[in-house]
Design a protein around this motif. Sequence first.
Motif, PDB file in Angstrom:
ATOM      1  N   MET A   1      49.078  27.799  39.039  1.00  0.00           N
ATOM      2  CA  MET A   1      49.436  26.975  40.186  1.00  0.00           C
ATOM      3  C   MET A   1      49.924  27.780  41.389  1.00  0.00           C
ATOM      4  N   GLU A   2      50.264  29.043  41.171  1.00  0.00           N
ATOM      5  CA  GLU A   2      50.809  29.851  42.260  1.00  0.00           C
ATOM      6  C   GLU A   2      49.862  30.977  42.692  1.00  0.00           C
ATOM      7  N   ILE A   3      49.442  31.816  41.735  1.00  0.00           N
ATOM      8  CA  ILE A   3      48.575  32.944  42.093  1.00  0.00           C
ATOM      9  C   ILE A   3      47.138  32.479  42.314  1.00  0.00           C
ATOM     10  N   HIS A   4      46.621  31.734  41.368  1.00  0.00           N
ATOM     11  CA  HIS A   4      45.198  31.395  41.375  1.00  0.00           C
ATOM     12  C   HIS A   4      44.756  30.637  42.630  1.00  0.00           C
ATOM     13  N   PRO A   5      45.451  29.557  43.041  1.00  0.00           N
ATOM     14  CA  PRO A   5      44.928  28.791  44.185  1.00  0.00           C
ATOM     15  C   PRO A   5      44.787  29.605  45.466  1.00  0.00           C
ATOM     16  N   VAL A   6      45.781  30.436  45.754  1.00  0.00           N
ATOM     17  CA  VAL A   6      45.730  31.191  47.007  1.00  0.00           C
ATOM     18  C   VAL A   6      44.732  32.341  46.927  1.00  0.00           C
ATOM     19  N   CYS A   7      44.357  32.720  45.707  1.00  0.00           N
ATOM     20  CA  CYS A   7      43.393  33.810  45.523  1.00  0.00           C
ATOM     21  C   CYS A   7      42.013  33.307  45.126  1.00  0.00           C
ATOM     22  N   ASN A   8      41.797  32.025  45.274  1.00  0.00           N
ATOM     23  CA  ASN A   8      40.466  31.475  45.054  1.00  0.00           C
ATOM     24  C   ASN A   8      39.496  32.086  46.069  1.00  0.00           C
ATOM     25  N   LEU A   9      38.290  32.374  45.654  1.00  0.00           N
ATOM     26  CA  LEU A   9      37.329  33.024  46.552  1.00  0.00           C
ATOM     27  C   LEU A   9      37.043  32.187  47.797  1.00  0.00           C
ATOM     28  N   SER A  10      37.052  30.868  47.650  1.00  0.00           N
ATOM     29  CA  SER A  10      36.791  30.026  48.814  1.00  0.00           C
ATOM     30  C   SER A  10      37.934  30.116  49.826  1.00  0.00           C
ATOM     31  N   VAL A  11      39.157  30.279  49.337  1.00  0.00           N
ATOM     32  CA  VAL A  11      40.303  30.447  50.227  1.00  0.00           C
ATOM     33  C   VAL A  11      40.211  31.783  50.956  1.00  0.00           C
ATOM     34  N   ALA A  12      39.912  32.834  50.195  1.00  0.00           N
ATOM     35  CA  ALA A  12      39.788  34.155  50.808  1.00  0.00           C
ATOM     36  C   ALA A  12      38.671  34.184  51.848  1.00  0.00           C
ATOM     37  N   GLN A  13      37.572  33.497  51.557  1.00  0.00           N
ATOM     38  CA  GLN A  13      36.473  33.453  52.521  1.00  0.00           C
ATOM     39  C   GLN A  13      36.883  32.716  53.783  1.00  0.00           C
ATOM     40  N   ARG A  14      37.673  31.667  53.630  1.00  0.00           N
ATOM     41  CA  ARG A  14      38.144  30.932  54.803  1.00  0.00           C
ATOM     42  C   ARG A  14      39.040  31.803  55.675  1.00  0.00           C
ATOM     43  N   VAL A  15      39.862  32.632  55.033  1.00  0.00           N
ATOM     44  CA  VAL A  15      40.712  33.570  55.779  1.00  0.00           C
ATOM     45  C   VAL A  15      39.852  34.546  56.569  1.00  0.00           C
ATOM     46  N   VAL A  16      38.812  35.051  55.926  1.00  0.00           N
ATOM     47  CA  VAL A  16      37.897  35.968  56.603  1.00  0.00           C
ATOM     48  C   VAL A  16      37.237  35.278  57.794  1.00  0.00           C
ATOM     49  N   ASP A  17      36.802  34.042  57.589  1.00  0.00           N
ATOM     50  CA  ASP A  17      36.143  33.304  58.667  1.00  0.00           C
ATOM     51  C   ASP A  17      37.092  33.059  59.841  1.00  0.00           C
TER      52      ASP A  17
ATOM     53  N   TRP B   1      43.970  40.579  51.291  1.00  0.00           N
ATOM     54  CA  TRP B   1      44.514  39.272  50.921  1.00  0.00           C
ATOM     55  C   TRP B   1      44.696  39.181  49.405  1.00  0.00           C
ATOM     56  N   MET B   2      43.651  39.525  48.682  1.00  0.00           N
ATOM     57  CA  MET B   2      43.687  39.437  47.225  1.00  0.00           C
ATOM     58  C   MET B   2      44.746  40.370  46.643  1.00  0.00           C
ATOM     59  N   ARG B   3      44.755  41.595  47.071  1.00  0.00           N
ATOM     60  CA  ARG B   3      45.718  42.556  46.532  1.00  0.00           C
ATOM     61  C   ARG B   3      47.147  42.122  46.810  1.00  0.00           C
ATOM     62  N   HIS B   4      47.393  41.630  48.020  1.00  0.00           N
ATOM     63  CA  HIS B   4      48.755  41.226  48.382  1.00  0.00           C
ATOM     64  C   HIS B   4      49.267  40.113  47.475  1.00  0.00           C
ATOM     65  N   PHE B   5      48.485  39.040  47.341  1.00  0.00           N
ATOM     66  CA  PHE B   5      48.986  37.878  46.611  1.00  0.00           C
ATOM     67  C   PHE B   5      48.935  38.053  45.098  1.00  0.00           C
ATOM     68  N   ILE B   6      47.959  38.789  44.594  1.00  0.00           N
ATOM     69  CA  ILE B   6      47.933  39.050  43.155  1.00  0.00           C
ATOM     70  C   ILE B   6      49.102  39.946  42.766  1.00  0.00           C
ATOM     71  N   SER B   7      49.341  41.001  43.540  1.00  0.00           N
ATOM     72  CA  SER B   7      50.444  41.907  43.243  1.00  0.00           C
ATOM     73  C   SER B   7      51.789  41.187  43.320  1.00  0.00           C
ATOM     74  N   LYS B   8      51.958  40.407  44.372  1.00  0.00           N
ATOM     75  CA  LYS B   8      53.207  39.657  44.537  1.00  0.00           C
ATOM     76  C   LYS B   8      53.408  38.666  43.389  1.00  0.00           C
ATOM     77  N   GLY B   9      52.355  37.954  43.029  1.00  0.00           N
ATOM     78  CA  GLY B   9      52.453  36.962  41.966  1.00  0.00           C
ATOM     79  C   GLY B   9      52.726  37.565  40.609  1.00  0.00           C
TER      80      GLY B   9
ATOM     81  N   ILE C   1      45.730  36.841  30.871  1.00  0.00           N
ATOM     82  CA  ILE C   1      44.648  37.813  30.699  1.00  0.00           C
ATOM     83  C   ILE C   1      43.549  37.656  31.757  1.00  0.00           C
ATOM     84  N   PRO C   2      43.095  36.444  32.089  1.00  0.00           N
ATOM     85  CA  PRO C   2      42.124  36.333  33.189  1.00  0.00           C
ATOM     86  C   PRO C   2      42.683  36.803  34.527  1.00  0.00           C
ATOM     87  N   GLN C   3      43.983  36.583  34.763  1.00  0.00           N
ATOM     88  CA  GLN C   3      44.558  37.040  36.017  1.00  0.00           C
ATOM     89  C   GLN C   3      44.590  38.565  36.082  1.00  0.00           C
TER      90      GLN C   3
END
Length: 216
Positions: free
Chosen positions: A105-121, A133-141, A170-172
């Motif tokens: 509920m915390e790491i996964h939603p913000v690191c969803n590929l569609s979210v990351a793509q929206r940030v890029v756009d 983006w991915m490294r920041h939020f995965i590391s923090k989480g 494990i998937p994270q």
Amino acid sequence: MERTAILFDYWRSSASYRVRIALNLLSIPIEYRPVNLLTGDHRSAVYLDQNPQGLLPTLEIDGKRLTQSLAIIEYLHATTPGSKLLPDSIDGQYRIRQLSDAIAMEIHPVCNLSVAQRVVDLTGGGDEVRVDWMRHFISKGLGAFERLLGADEGPFCFGNQPTMADCCLIPQLYNAERWGVDTSGFRRIGEAANAANAMNAFVDAHPDAVGAPPAD
């Protein structure tokens, strides 16, 4: 009568990976129905009829069609005699849900590929924006997850056997490796990962074991 699960999944989907682990831990055979996210199969009319959210996974079992990975895992736990995916005690169940939600509920939603793509756009950036983006939020989480684990006895996230929390962790960690996140400083996470990765249930659920869908 042996139960068989029909799992609509994508090999690198974290949510699908969680459910694969849970099914393996419960010794429930899996029939795979790959849904290719890269080619937009999840947005097809056929798949949206199965899962109106267009998300993965979808599980067909016991004459039911189930969605949302944690809800699926809790259903499997409740309907499988002898399941230890959640402890018996109320306090233990709270703890597993706390740990599972911290990832799902915390790491996964913000690191969803569609979210990351929206940030890029929105930023007009390139792949370096996505990676940062991915490294920041995965590391923090994961840092927060390590603190949540604290000094609790292992070797798994909760005691000496795997639970729903390990199905999430494990998937994270797989995603952390994909995006180049350094997890070497997380002692308890590393301990839980080592314990999980020594079990066939986790090894057989790994994306490399499942394999990418064939190219069209």
